[in-house]
Motif scaffolding. Structure first.
Motif, mmCIF file in Angstrom:
data_model
loop_
_atom_site.group_PDB
_atom_site.id
_atom_site.type_symbol
_atom_site.label_atom_id
_atom_site.label_comp_id
_atom_site.label_asym_id
_atom_site.label_seq_id
_atom_site.Cartn_x
_atom_site.Cartn_y
_atom_site.Cartn_z
ATOM 1 N N PHE A 227 0.826 -1.205 0.000
ATOM 2 C CA PHE A 227 0.000 0.000 0.000
ATOM 3 C C PHE A 227 0.863 1.259 0.000
ATOM 4 N N LEU A 228 1.944 1.247 0.794
ATOM 5 C CA LEU A 228 2.809 2.421 0.890
ATOM 6 C C LEU A 228 3.827 2.504 -0.242
ATOM 7 N N MET A 229 4.241 1.351 -0.768
ATOM 8 C CA MET A 229 5.263 1.302 -1.822
ATOM 9 C C MET A 229 4.790 0.379 -2.935
ATOM 10 N N PRO A 230 3.870 0.845 -3.794
ATOM 11 C CA PRO A 230 3.290 -0.017 -4.837
ATOM 12 C C PRO A 230 4.355 -0.630 -5.744
ATOM 13 N N ARG A 231 4.148 -1.880 -6.058
ATOM 14 C CA ARG A 231 5.122 -2.640 -6.840
ATOM 15 C C ARG A 231 5.509 -1.938 -8.144
ATOM 16 N N THR A 232 4.521 -1.580 -8.968
ATOM 17 C CA THR A 232 4.822 -1.015 -10.291
ATOM 18 C C THR A 232 5.596 0.288 -10.181
#
Length: 343
Positions: A227-232
């Protein structure tokens, strides 16, 4: 009109056993047992003794019964390291905080709850869907507390003496609550807030069975990281084999701790096992495990500031304490570090 449940609530809030309360109040253990069982009501002298020992006005014992937050309804990290007495104290304080928000809701229309239930999805899928539902894109969350409050989550502070508890959440009467330890760093509080959101989304309709808490905590951590560091978005930053300086720059961009950023890069296979361990050791040596040098200012509450200090303010510490039959310091504990120091 003595209410025995209020005596138990006040006692649990201070983590006192009946025996300790007897010692501190000068009221016999036998009498206290009868009071809590509803077999006997205290006379005026003993009522005053109990009020002094439990740091509540005598009128507190006349209030209606408050249903204490049950253990199985609340998400607790490191539950095995928290004593039952300590846990009950936190839940008793949270029960009173719910009454505090009821006072606010009697005077203001608060945002309706909008925390979806995605209990059948993986934490990563759920985090991405919540971002999509809330139109957050893949940019850093500007302010986690403001975001939660805008979605109907009631955010309050944990008393600072509960150093063994980072945060917890529960749902009461369809309203989600998140309690944060506001003595933590700003980055830690943001992760804690996202972690508790993960519990609400993934486990909000489940009993928080202590036997499965380890699995739930791992899922909430995965939700928070995504949520805080989105993969894409992280992959788009070309962080493969990132140096320590780049990791520190990225943690500032995403407003997370350096350790959390490093863990996320490892999770996404952007750093090797060796580089992950080496970076964590270096960060630990530089003090990043226990603090966040050069970190962000901790976030505060927009909702509480508006209702308590805004131009249409109808709630202040003094009046709220009077409405709740508590002392003003108790109300300040609910909002500690979430709003400016309240007189």
């Amino acid at each position: 009109m003595f209410n025995p449940s209020r005596l138990k609530l006040a006692r649990q809030r201070l983590a006192l056993t009946l025996t300790k309360l007897a010692d501190q109040s000068g009221v016999s253990l036998r009498s206290l047992t009868n009071y809590e069982n509803g077999k006997l009501a205290p006379n005026e002298e003993n009522l005053l003794k109990l009020a002094r020992a439990l740091s509540v006005p005598p009128k507190f014992f006349d209030r209606d019964t408050a249903e204490t937050i049950p253990v199985e309804a609340a998400s607790f990290r490191k539950l095995s390291k928290t004593t039952a007495t300590r846990r009950d104290a936190v839940l008793a304080s949270a029960t009173l905080a719910v009454e505090f928000f009821a006072v606010i809701e009697s005077k203001f229309k608060l945002p309706a709850p909008d925390t979806p239930s995605f209990d059948k999805l993986s934490p990563e899928e759920a985090a991405d869907l919540v971002r999509h539902r809330w139109n957050l894109g893949d940019r850093p969350i500007p302010n986690m507390i403001h975001l939660l409050e805008s979605k109907g989550v009631r955010v309050a502070a944990l008393r600072h003496e509960y150093t063994d508890i980072d945060a917890f959440c529960f749902v009461r009467d369809s309203s989600p609550y998140v309690f944060l330890n506001t003595s933590r760093s700003g980055e830690r509080q943001r992760f804690d807030a996202a972690h508790e959101l993960g519990h609400l989304v993934l486990h909000g309709e489940q009993d928080m069975d202590p036997s499965t808490s380890k699995e739930r905590e791992a899922e909430a951590n995965r939700f928070a990281a995504t949520f805080l560091m989105p993969r894409t978005a992280v992959l788009a930053q070309s962080m493969h084999n990132a140096s320590l300086e780049r990791i520190l720059a990225a943690r500032s961009f995403w407003k997370v701790s350096a350790m959390a950023m490093t863990h996320r890069l490892h999770e996404l296979d952007l750093v090797s096992d060796w580089q992950y361990r080496s970076t964590c050791m270096t960060l630990s040596e530089r003090g990043y495990r226990s603090a966040e040098p050069g970190g962000i200012v901790p976030e505060t509450s927009q909702l509480l500031r508006k209702v308590m200090f805004g131009s249409a303010s109808k709630v202040n510490v003094r009046d709220a304490a009077s409405d709740l039959d508590l002392y003003q310091d108790d109300v300040r504990d609910f909002i500690r570090d979430l709003v400016p120091v309240a007189a």
